[in-house]
Design an enzyme around this catalytic site. Structure first.
Site, mmCIF file in Angstrom:
data_model
loop_
_atom_site.group_PDB
_atom_site.id
_atom_site.type_symbol
_atom_site.label_atom_id
_atom_site.label_comp_id
_atom_site.label_asym_id
_atom_site.label_seq_id
_atom_site.Cartn_x
_atom_site.Cartn_y
_atom_site.Cartn_z
ATOM 1 N N CYS A 16 5.769 11.652 8.159
ATOM 2 C CA CYS A 16 5.977 11.095 6.826
ATOM 3 C C CYS A 16 7.375 10.493 6.856
ATOM 4 C CB CYS A 16 5.900 12.194 5.764
ATOM 5 S SG CYS A 16 6.493 11.657 4.135
ATOM 6 N N CYS A 72 4.688 3.882 5.505
ATOM 7 C CA CYS A 72 4.255 5.090 4.820
ATOM 8 C C CYS A 72 3.002 5.586 5.542
ATOM 9 C CB CYS A 72 3.927 4.733 3.370
ATOM 10 S SG CYS A 72 3.227 6.076 2.399
HETATM 11 N N1 DGL Z 1 6.639 8.239 2.814
HETATM 12 C C1 DGL Z 1 5.247 8.512 2.774
HETATM 13 C C2 DGL Z 1 4.678 8.839 4.143
HETATM 14 O O1 DGL Z 1 5.185 8.373 5.123
HETATM 15 C C3 DGL Z 1 4.677 9.487 1.799
HETATM 16 C C4 DGL Z 1 5.348 9.893 0.609
HETATM 17 C C5 DGL Z 1 4.511 10.295 -0.567
HETATM 18 O O2 DGL Z 1 3.847 11.332 -0.573
HETATM 19 O O3 DGL Z 1 4.594 9.519 -1.500
HETATM 20 O O4 DGL Z 1 3.702 9.526 4.246
#
Ligand code: DGL
Length: 259
Positions: free
Chosen positions: A180, A70
């Protein structure tokens, strides 16, 4: 080795999906913080506290390494986690170096959540790579909730993306950096909107290469599917319905893999 992949939600599956292809001899835990997703529109303090809770749980599962799959959690909390724990911790980084290496002297659009786009970490990376002239930054936070609802190519998603991409003259851009992990699900919809020369770049391979080095793993092309235990915010996912939901995401990632 038992390796944890952690994300606010189902975005981190895109990193796990890649790991399952190249690390068939390891065991995986996938932790989606479904109680608290999305992270990208919360405060950095809130995200840090979610990540602290997730790490407490993951460390109690005796994992040998944690991949923070993430970008948002990496931006807000990875440094603090490295200070607290001694096991290998690998974070995500938007694939800016890849954009510069593959398409030198060309502009690219870095897309991510609000926290990542405004974070010091991203600015430090851009400065370190001397990329100010080439990197345009764009927050696409609402895509996270579209992805969680399994809405990838509806009219609402398409209209949203058309509106967000409208101000850019993509003739002058080489690529879109997916900063993301939830954004990997939208490559076909983005492709439909953007000119055909635009490439999509993510940090998944880079993150896994770093994990392999740090945890001394052996990578090979998978001939079998490695075991994975799934958790939503610390609760083991066992229901057929939820396992089928996760499987659907993984099949979608099969389709996105070669775009
Ligand atoms: N999947 C997460 C990332 O790579 C973010 C998602 C979220 O905002 O919860 O930034």
């Amino acid at each position: 080795m038992k390796i944890a992949f952690f994300d606010s939600g189902i975005g981190g599956l895109s990193v796990l999906h890649h790991a399952m292809k190249i690390l068939p001899n390891e065991e995986f835990i996938f932790f989606a913080d479904e109680d608290n997703v999305p992270y990208g529109t919360k405060t950095r303090e809130q995200v840090l506290s979610y990540v602290e809770d997730a790490f407490k749980f993951l460390v109690s599962q005796n994992v040998g390494a944690i991949v923070v799959a993430c970008n948002t959690a990496t931006s807000a909390a990875v440094r603090a986690m490295r200070q607290k724990y001694s096991l290998p911790i690998v974070g995500m980084e938007p694939a800016i170096k890849m954009a510069l290496d593959l398409y030198p002297n060309q502009k690219f659009l870095v897309t991510a959540t609000e926290i990542t786009i405004k974070g010091e970490k991203l600015f430090a990376l851009i400065d370190r790579l001397n990329a100010r002239k080439f990197a345009e930054l764009k927050s696409l936070s609402p895509l996270v909730e579209f992805a969680e609802r399994m809405e990838f190519n509806s009219a609402a998603v398409e209209n949203y993306l058309r509106g967000e991409f409208a101000p850019y003259d993509f003739k002058n851009f080489s690529s879109v950096v997916l900063g993301c992990t939830h954004f990997n699900y939208f490559k076909d919809t983005m492709k439909k909107i953007l000119p055909p020369h635009i490439k999509f770049l993510d940090g998944n391979a880079g993150t896994l290469n770093y994990l392999i080095k740090l945890a001394n793993l052996k990578s090979e092309t998978a001939k079998k599917i490695p075991p994975v235990e799934y958790f939503y915010s610390g609760r083991r996912v066992t229901s057929e319905k939820e396992l089928a939901r996760l499987e659907k995401y993984l099949r979608r990632l099969d389709d996105m893999y070669f775009i």
